[in-house]
Design an enzyme around this catalytic site. Structure first.
Site, mmCIF file in Angstrom:
data_model
loop_
_atom_site.group_PDB
_atom_site.id
_atom_site.type_symbol
_atom_site.label_atom_id
_atom_site.label_comp_id
_atom_site.label_asym_id
_atom_site.label_seq_id
_atom_site.Cartn_x
_atom_site.Cartn_y
_atom_site.Cartn_z
ATOM 1 N N GLY A 322 0.961 -1.042 -0.015
ATOM 2 C CA GLY A 322 0.006 0.106 -0.009
ATOM 3 C C GLY A 322 1.035 1.288 0.147
ATOM 4 O O GLY A 322 0.543 2.347 -0.824
ATOM 5 N N TRP A 325 2.415 1.596 -3.482
ATOM 6 C CA TRP A 325 1.399 2.215 -4.191
ATOM 7 C C TRP A 325 1.304 3.814 -4.332
ATOM 8 O O TRP A 325 1.040 4.198 -5.485
ATOM 9 C CB TRP A 325 -0.128 1.552 -3.954
ATOM 10 C CG TRP A 325 -1.084 2.050 -4.972
ATOM 11 C CD1 TRP A 325 -1.534 1.536 -6.005
ATOM 12 C CD2 TRP A 325 -1.807 3.065 -4.668
ATOM 13 N NE1 TRP A 325 -2.676 2.329 -6.687
ATOM 14 C CE2 TRP A 325 -2.703 3.372 -5.542
ATOM 15 C CE3 TRP A 325 -2.119 3.954 -3.473
ATOM 16 C CZ2 TRP A 325 -3.939 4.257 -5.784
ATOM 17 C CZ3 TRP A 325 -2.991 5.100 -3.626
ATOM 18 C CH2 TRP A 325 -4.000 5.147 -4.729
ATOM 19 N N HIS A 326 1.481 4.271 -3.134
ATOM 20 C CA HIS A 326 1.362 5.787 -2.996
ATOM 21 C C HIS A 326 2.352 6.491 -3.844
ATOM 22 O O HIS A 326 2.388 7.405 -4.324
ATOM 23 C CB HIS A 326 1.568 6.278 -1.800
ATOM 24 C CG HIS A 326 -0.056 6.015 -0.969
ATOM 25 N ND1 HIS A 326 -0.261 5.017 -0.650
ATOM 26 C CD2 HIS A 326 -1.052 6.821 -0.846
ATOM 27 C CE1 HIS A 326 -1.484 5.307 0.025
ATOM 28 N NE2 HIS A 326 -1.902 6.340 -0.216
ATOM 29 N N GLY A 327 3.637 5.946 -3.972
ATOM 30 C CA GLY A 327 4.627 6.534 -4.565
ATOM 31 C C GLY A 327 6.018 5.971 -4.748
ATOM 32 O O GLY A 327 6.261 5.051 -3.996
ATOM 33 N N PHE A 464 -0.162 10.463 -7.193
ATOM 34 C CA PHE A 464 -0.027 9.213 -6.880
ATOM 35 C C PHE A 464 -0.848 8.280 -8.164
ATOM 36 O O PHE A 464 -0.771 7.271 -8.194
ATOM 37 C CB PHE A 464 -0.728 8.565 -5.482
ATOM 38 C CG PHE A 464 -0.431 9.485 -4.393
ATOM 39 C CD1 PHE A 464 1.145 9.577 -4.366
ATOM 40 C CD2 PHE A 464 -0.962 9.952 -3.565
ATOM 41 C CE1 PHE A 464 1.488 10.512 -3.276
ATOM 42 C CE2 PHE A 464 -0.579 10.665 -2.382
ATOM 43 C CZ PHE A 464 0.549 10.898 -2.244
#
Lengths: 464, 375
Positions: A322, A325-327, A464
């Protein structure tokens, strides 16, 4: 294109709305939503429309395959190939340089003087979101949770739906499948009031609250190394509320837009700063992402089915993914890991934690989230370490310029986020009563004034 | 019927609520972000006042992003006397120096301060006033800025004022005290709307043409500057020379900076509209003369620096024609202000010679023996 821009509010939205409701069939509306989705997306950079179209076609074709074949081996192939394609695209655009840079650091650390390449790659806006849309569609089709659509435009309208295209919420096909199927018979007026109220509340959250905080926070964190202890705390407090109102505001606008077009988009935030523990926090923060991570990562990993230690491991792995996934930055990965550890600790000590008075739990959870935001906001570990050091060791430095106005803004934001009602709590029993209409008129006026003053600032989650 | 009337009434009330809420929010927003008093209705001109010392910045005035200190200079508070062991740099100029399009803290004097701060103890005073001509600058220096004892004075003054109807002249001091801020009520929402409106090119072209036509209507042919007016250029040089003399008389070192513009020679076709817009401010001059005057003034500034042995920051040499650094004809954007600041910083750094570690610094002129010892 931004929801809080005049081109969207005065041109794109009215035209899209009027044409949409003047069309009578579901098919025509799918086509129109697809066209407007691509216009909305292409307004940023038309080149990347091709990428989205390719991703859409791959997933749609896989869906047709699931309808045709029942043989498990073929179905597995239909699952793996398109997801691999989607992830390769995402990996190339979002993570290639990150992988090279990380590899270079490891090799250098090991003593090998290797220079890794750095490609000049533009990250397509919202790629993480629409990739998630297509992947969830493929997985749900494979699992038999949904019946894949045979209508290309229905699917492309779902993927390119402008309300949730670039920053979510991550709407799974199954969540709006029913509304999509009945789009031809949708009643324009049924949810219009609800849509407008959600949209205006979201606009207020984003433009008035988040952007006001951003004015101070961005300026102060630009010279984070000069901040005093009080300045660092104030900056991070402000950032915590800025991030929430920015993203929740965007999500509420997206939900409102969905209602205006006859689509019920699920809520994405449920007052996360009222959370009492880490598990509660993730049930309230970016709900569409956390539920996807639960359903498509945590549970397939085994969830909590194979003993406590495996559950801890799965929580940690899920949150690391997770975070990534954000960056493409290790700060995001560590931020994810930090929340994974919090979730595991809560799982272990929930019986004790739950006995603590409610108010203390809420404040403590907020502070835990705030510490996470230090990692989330920092562009490097050096910045995060400096901010933590300044926050926890008394440091002389500069405070917040114009702090009276800023503190007032933080107090208002804190009151709304931690005590006040959120958008869905406000909308219940929504009817066009004069009092509510006037309240929304006031919200619209306030948002308009700030937009005229400071222009349209992008949403944080666009990155993102 | 009754229902319809009710609907219309509700719509009317809602419209009023939108406007009242917008005006209230605009005032709250200004109060929170910029500290503007909620009930005030400031204007850009409130930043300037006219008193017995001439024209200068109004102490503690503020309008939108612009905020003046108690000395009437843009930026944070300064003491009358420079801090011990610090070099004080005053920057005198017009709106390009005061800062117009740049984000707060990105105007070139602020960026100059940031650059110099890395090299030692410097204080940079932004002593600019929007619309300040050279005679006004001379008065400002003599009557006000010199009291703050700067060691170095950077002069970045626009020559285009010399193409106006009458040449720039010294302002008559007023002995009636500072001109007060007029009491008024203005809608801040309208201010914001006005700032935000961007007319389509074809409308803007018409507005500019109309404005110029109004200015030149009824003027005889000899009124126009169709060739470079040598007398005006000579006056520019004379005034600049006077200012330099005045600064030197106090022991400070003047730094001449050539004035830059976005237009190349010849100007790009894409800049044609902007060039025409610029002419609105000097309708007497044709566009060719405007450009020629700017170039000639830059040459004249270089010559003056050479003749009088003055340090020169050749901002025009580096930046003129580089459209990417300008927000309009002569005003910088954030990046352009950074470039101008770096040009000036390099010149200033060469002027200052640290004599001993922690001891006195020396400010020198170009090719001269140390001009002064400071603190």
């Amino acid at each position: 294109m931004l929801f809080n821009s005049f081109v969207f509010l005065l041109a794109f939205l009215p035209v899209t709305y009027v044409v949409f409701w003047s069309l009578r069939t579901a098919k025509a509306r799918y086509v129109w939503l697809t066209i407007t989705g691509y216009v909305f997306y292409g307004y940023w950079d038309p080149r990347f429309c091709l990428l989205m179209a390719f991703s859409t076609l791959v997933s749609f074709t896989a869906g047709l395959g699931f309808l045709r074949w029942t043989d498990p081996r073929r179905r597995r192939l239909l699952l793996v190939v398109p997801i691999t394609v989607d992830l390769l695209i995402l990996g190339f655009f979002k993570y290639a340089n990150f992988v090279f840079a990380s590899l270079g650091k490891v090799l250098n650390w090991a003593g090998a003087a290797v220079e890794t390449p750095h490609w000049n790659i533009i990250l397509p806006v919202g790629i993480s979101f629409y990739t998630f849309h297509t992947i969830t569609y493929i997985v749900d089709s494979y699992r038999g949770v949904i019946k894949p659509t045979r209508n290309l435009f229905e699917f492309s309208a779902y993927v390119s739906l402008f309300s949730q295209l670039v920053a979510g919420p991550i709407v799974r096909f199954r969540q709006i499948e029913e509304d999509m199927e009945k789009l031809g018979e949708a009643d324009r007026t049924r949810w219009l009031n609800l849509g407008i109220s959600y949209f205006l509340l979201g606009l207020l959250e984003k433009v008035v609250v988040a952007d006001t905080l951003a004015f101070f926070v961005d300026r102060e964190l630009a010279h984070y190394h000069l901040l005093s202890t009080g300045g660092a705390w104030l900056a991070m407090l402000g950032y915590s509320f800025q991030l929430y109102f920015d993203f929740a505001g965007y999500s509420d606008m997206a939900i409102g837009l969905g209602y205006m077009f006859g689509l019920r988009i699920p809520i994405n935030f449920n007052s996360p700063y009222k959370a009492l523990d880490p598990s509660d926090f993730w049930r309230r923060w970016h709900i569409s992402l956390s539920s996807c991570l639960r359903d498509y990562v945590y549970i397939p990993l085994g969830g909590n089915r194979r003993g406590e230690w495996n559950a801890y491991r799965n929580l940690l792995l899920t949150m690391l993914i997770g975070g990534l996934w954000h960056g493409a930055n290790w700060t995001f990965v560590i931020w994810g890991g930090y929340h994974g550890v919090l979730l595991a600790l809560y799982r272990r000590f929930s019986a004790t934690w739950d006995k603590v008075p409610r108010g203390i739990r809420q404040v403590a959870m907020f502070l835990l989230a705030l510490f996470g935001w230090v990692l989330f906001r920092s562009t490097s570990f050096e910045m995060a370490a400096q901010l933590f050091a300044t926050m926890f060791a008394p440091t002389k430095g500069i405070g917040i310029e114009g702090s009276v106005g800023y503190i007032a803004a933080v107090i208002v934001a804190a009151g709304w986020a931690m005590v006040g009602p959120n958008a869905q709590e406000m909308h219940t029993d929504w009817r066009p009563a004069p009092r509510r209409i006037l309240a929304l008129a006031a919200a619209a006026g306030a948002s308009l004034a700030v937009m005229l003053g400071s222009g349209s600032s992008p949403f944080l989650y666009f990155q993102f | 019927m009754k229902r319809m009337l009710r609907g219309i009434a509700l719509l009317a009330i809602a419209s009023v609520v939108v406007l009242v809420s917008a005006e209230t929010m605009a005032r709250l927003d200004d109060a929170v972000r910029m500290g503007t008093p909620f009930l005030a209705s400031p204007e850009y001109n409130d930043l300037i006042m006219h008193d017995s010392l001439g024209i200068r910045g109004r102490p503690l005035a503020q309008y939108q992003k612009w905020r003046l200190n108690s000395a009437g200079f843009r930026g944070s508070e300064i003491s009358r006397v420079p801090q011990p062991r610090c070099i004080r740099v005053a920057v005198i100029g017009a709106s390009e120096t005061f800062g117009y399009y740049e984000s707060p803290g990105k105007e070139y004097p602020a960026q100059l301060a940031d650059s110099l701060r890395e090299k030692g103890c410097y204080e940079v005073v932004n002593a600019a006033i929007a619309g300040m001509s050279l005679p006004a600058a001379i008065q400002l220096w003599d009557n006000w800025v010199s009291r703050f004892r700067p060691d170095i004075v950077v002069l970045y003054l626009p020559p285009a004022f010399y193409l106006s109807e009458d040449p720039p002249h010294f302002a008559e001091p007023t002995h009636e005290g500072a001109s007060p801020v007029p009491s008024r009520f203005a809608l801040r929402l309208m201010d914001r709307l006005h700032d935000r409106i961007e007319y389509p090119d074809f409308i803007q072209r018409k507005r500019v043409a109309k404005s110029i036509s109004r200015e030149i209507a009824g003027k005889s042919d000899d009124w126009f500057f169709r060739t470079l007016p040598a007398d005006r250029l000579a006056l520019f040089r004379t005034h600049l020379d006077s200012l330099v003399t005045s600064i030197r008389a106090t022991g400070a070192v003047p730094v001449l900076a050539t004035h830059a513009m976005r237009f190349s020679d010849p100007p790009k076709a894409s800049d044609a509209d902007l060039l025409r817009s610029w002419r609105k401010f000097s309708p007497r001059a044709t566009e060719d003369v405007l450009l020629a005057f700017e170039r000639a003034a830059a040459v004249s500034t270089r010559e003056l620096a050479q003749e009088r042995g003055l340090p020169l920051a050749d901002v025009a040499g580096l930046m003129t024609g580089q459209t990417q650094w300008f927000a309009d004809f002569t005003h910088f954007d954030d990046g352009g202000a950074g470039v101008a600041a770096s040009v000036m910083a390099r010149v200033i750094e060469r002027l200052v010679v640290p004599r001993t570690a922690g001891g006195r610094a020396v400010v020198t002129g170009y090719g001269q023996s140390p001009a002064a010892d400071y603190r």
